[in-house]
Write a protein that holds these residues in place. Structure first.
Motif, short mmCIF file in Angstrom:
data_model
loop_
_atom_site.label_atom_id
_atom_site.label_comp_id
_atom_site.label_asym_id
_atom_site.label_seq_id
_atom_site.Cartn_x
_atom_site.Cartn_y
_atom_site.Cartn_z
N ASP A 97 0.84 -1.20 0.00
CA ASP A 97 0.00 0.00 0.00
C ASP A 97 0.87 1.25 0.00
O ASP A 97 1.99 1.23 0.48
CB ASP A 97 -0.89 0.04 1.24
CG ASP A 97 -2.11 -0.85 1.09
OD1 ASP A 97 -2.27 -1.44 0.02
OD2 ASP A 97 -2.89 -0.94 2.06
N ASP A 99 0.30 3.97 1.68
CA ASP A 99 0.17 4.83 2.85
C ASP A 99 1.10 4.47 4.00
O ASP A 99 0.91 4.92 5.12
CB ASP A 99 -1.29 4.83 3.32
CG ASP A 99 -1.76 3.43 3.70
OD1 ASP A 99 -0.96 2.50 3.60
OD2 ASP A 99 -2.93 3.30 4.09
N GLN A 101 1.28 1.88 5.68
CA GLN A 101 0.75 1.00 6.73
C GLN A 101 1.49 -0.34 6.69
O GLN A 101 1.61 -1.01 7.70
CB GLN A 101 -0.74 0.75 6.52
CG GLN A 101 -1.59 1.91 6.97
CD GLN A 101 -3.05 1.50 7.12
OE1 GLN A 101 -3.74 1.31 6.15
NE2 GLN A 101 -3.50 1.38 8.34
N ARG A 200 1.01 -3.70 11.85
CA ARG A 200 0.46 -2.78 10.87
C ARG A 200 0.40 -1.41 11.49
O ARG A 200 -0.26 -1.19 12.49
CB ARG A 200 -0.93 -3.24 10.45
CG ARG A 200 -1.47 -2.45 9.29
CD ARG A 200 -2.45 -3.30 8.49
NE ARG A 200 -3.24 -2.50 7.55
CZ ARG A 200 -2.90 -2.30 6.30
NH1 ARG A 200 -1.79 -2.83 5.83
NH2 ARG A 200 -3.67 -1.58 5.51
N ARG A 203 -1.94 4.72 9.21
CA ARG A 203 -1.70 5.45 7.98
C ARG A 203 -0.78 6.62 8.26
O ARG A 203 -0.99 7.35 9.22
CB ARG A 203 -3.06 5.95 7.53
CG ARG A 203 -3.16 6.29 6.11
CD ARG A 203 -4.60 6.57 5.79
NE ARG A 203 -4.95 5.91 4.54
CZ ARG A 203 -4.45 6.29 3.36
NH1 ARG A 203 -3.64 7.30 3.29
NH2 ARG A 203 -4.76 5.63 2.27
MG MG Z 1 -4.35 2.05 4.41
#
Ligand code: MG
Ligand code: UDP
Length: 332
Positions: A97, A99, A101, A200, A203
Motif C-alpha cells: 500500500d 500509505d 501501513q 500494521r 496510515r
Molecule cells: Mg491504508
C-alpha cells in the motif's frame, strides 16, 4: 556472470499526495540497500484527483527505477493492483500500500524467504495500530466468517501486502475474474506459501479510501466469489419453513378432528405470509447476487484501462503472457 534478480514493487495510489514523497523515500532507501538485486517501483495512479499524478511524474523523472501506470479513471484498489501486477517484470513482485501501513522495511525479509524457496511470502498482521475499534472488530469477524464459508484456506489477518514469485504473478494474470479478491485468489493458487509477521502501522498521512460501505462490498465480494454456501442458505431456509408449516398444519388437523373446530386466526395467516415472503425475498436476493456477478463476467469488459505508461522499457511486451480476453491488449 549470472544476471541479478529483478524485484518489482507495485504500489497502487489513489489521492495519496500527503504521503507519497515519504513513501517513495522509504521504499527507495530499502530497495537501494538490498545488495545483489535490481529493482523497479511500479506506481499505479488509480485516477487520482489530487497532485498524485504530477508527483509520480516528477518521481519518475528523477529516479530511473520508477515506472508509472496511469489508469483512465478510478478503478479501485484491487484493479489498480492488478494493473501493476500485469506490468511488473520482476522475478519477484511485492505488492504494498502507498500509505506506509505496510512497512517497506519488511521487504528484505520477504525476499530472503523467497530466496529460501517460498513462492508467496505474505505479511501477517500481529498488531494493528491506529485503527478504529470498529475496523478491528469488523475485520476480525470477516476473516473468521470467510474462513468458515469459503472453500479455500486463507490465512487469518493478512492483507494484500505480499511478495509473489514470477510464476505466481503469471498465474494471477490468468485469473481475470471481475470481483477480485486478490488475497483469496493467491491462497487458492497454492504454491509454497509462508508468512512474515509485522505490526500494521497507522496510515502515515491522508485519509483511508475505504469507507464502511466499500469495506462491506469488498467483504461480500470475498465471500460470494469464493463460496456458494449462501446459495445453499435458500435450501436450508426453505426446508425450515416447510417443516414449520407442516407442523402447524398437523396441529390444525388434530385440533379439527378432536374438537370439530377449524383453527381461526387472521394473525397466524398474516405471520405465515410475512415469513414466507421474507424468506423468498432473501433467497431471491442471494440468487440475484450471483446472477449479477455472472452478468458482469459475461460482458467480458477489460478489468481496467490505461491512459499512459511511463518509464517502462519499451522492448519487452509486458503482459505478453496474458490471455487474449484479458483486456490487456486494449490497455497497452
Ligand atoms: Mg491504508
Ligand atoms: N487505493 C487505490 N484505489 C482506490 C482506493 C485505494 O489504489 O480506489 C489504494 C490506496 O492509495 C492505498 C491502498 O489502495 O495505497 C489501500 O487503501 P487505503 O489505505 O485507503 O485502505 P485501508 O488501509 O484504509 O484499508
Amino acid at each position: 556472470m549470472p544476471t541479478k534478480d529483478l524485484i518489482s514493487v507495485v504500489v497502487p495510489c489513489f489521492n495519496e499526495q500527503e504521503v507519497l514523497p515519504a513513501t517513495h523515500a522509504r521504499l527507495a532507501a530499502v530497495m537501494q540497500a538490498m545488495e545483489g538485486f535490481d529493482y523497479e517501483i511500479v506506481y499505479v495512479d488509480d485516477g487520482s484527483r489530487d497532485e498524485t499524478g504530477e508527483m509520480l511524474r516528477q518521481l519518475q523523472a528523477s529516479d530511473g527505477h520508477v515506472r508509472v501506470l496511469f489508469l483512465s479513471r478510478n478503478f479501485g484498489h484491487q484493479m489498480a493492483s492488478t494493473a501493476g501486477l500485469d506490468a511488473a517484470e520482476g522475478d519477484a513482485v511485492v505488492l504494498i500500500d502507498a500509505d506506509l501501513q505496510d512497512p517497506p522495511e519488511l521487504i528484505p525479509e520477504m525476499v530472503a524467504r523467497w530466496k529460501e524457496g517460498y513462492d508467496v511470502v505474505y505479511g501477517q498482521r500481529r498488531r494493528r495500530e491506529g485503527e478504529t475499534a470498529f475496523k478491528l472488530f469488523t475485520a476480525k469477524v470477516f476473516y473468521r466468517l470467510f474462513h468458515r464459508l469459503a472453500a479455500i484456506d486463507m490465512p487469518l489477518d493478512t492483507g494484500d501486502f505480499r511478495l509473489m514469485d514470477r510464476r505466481v504473478v503469471q498465474a494471477v494474470r490468468r485469473l481475470r475474474e471481475r470481483d477480485r479478491f486478490l488475497r483469496g485468489m493467491v491462497s487458492w493458487m497454492g504454491f509454497r506459501q509462508t508468512a512474515v509477521l509485522y505490526r500494521r502501522a497507522p496510515r502515515a498521512a491522508g485519509q483511508s479510501k475505504y469507507p464502511v460501505w466499500k469495506m462491506l462490498r469488498f467483504a461480500l465480494d470475498g465471500i460470494f466469489s469464493f463460496s456458494v454456501l449462501p446459495l445453499r442458505l435458500a435450501t436450508v431456509l426453505g426446508a425450515g419453513v416447510l417443516g414449520a408449516a407442516t407442523v402447524a398444519l398437523l396441529y390444525a388437523l388434530v385440533a379439527w378432528v378432536s374438537t370439530g373446530q377449524w383453527v381461526g386466526g387472521g394473525a397466524a395467516l398474516v405471520m405465515a405470509m410475512l415469513l414466507l415472503g421474507g424468506v423468498q425475498l432473501l433467497c431471491l436476493g442471494v440468487i440475484g447476487e450471483y446472477v449479477g456477478r455472472i452478468y458482469g463476467e459475461a460482458k467480458q469488459r477489460p478489468l481496467y484501462l490505461l491512459r499512459e505508461r511511463l518509464g517502462f522499457p519499451e522492448q519487452r511486451v509486458a503482459g505478453a503472457d496474458v490471455p487474449a480476453r484479458s483486456g490487456y491488449q486494449d490497455a497497452a
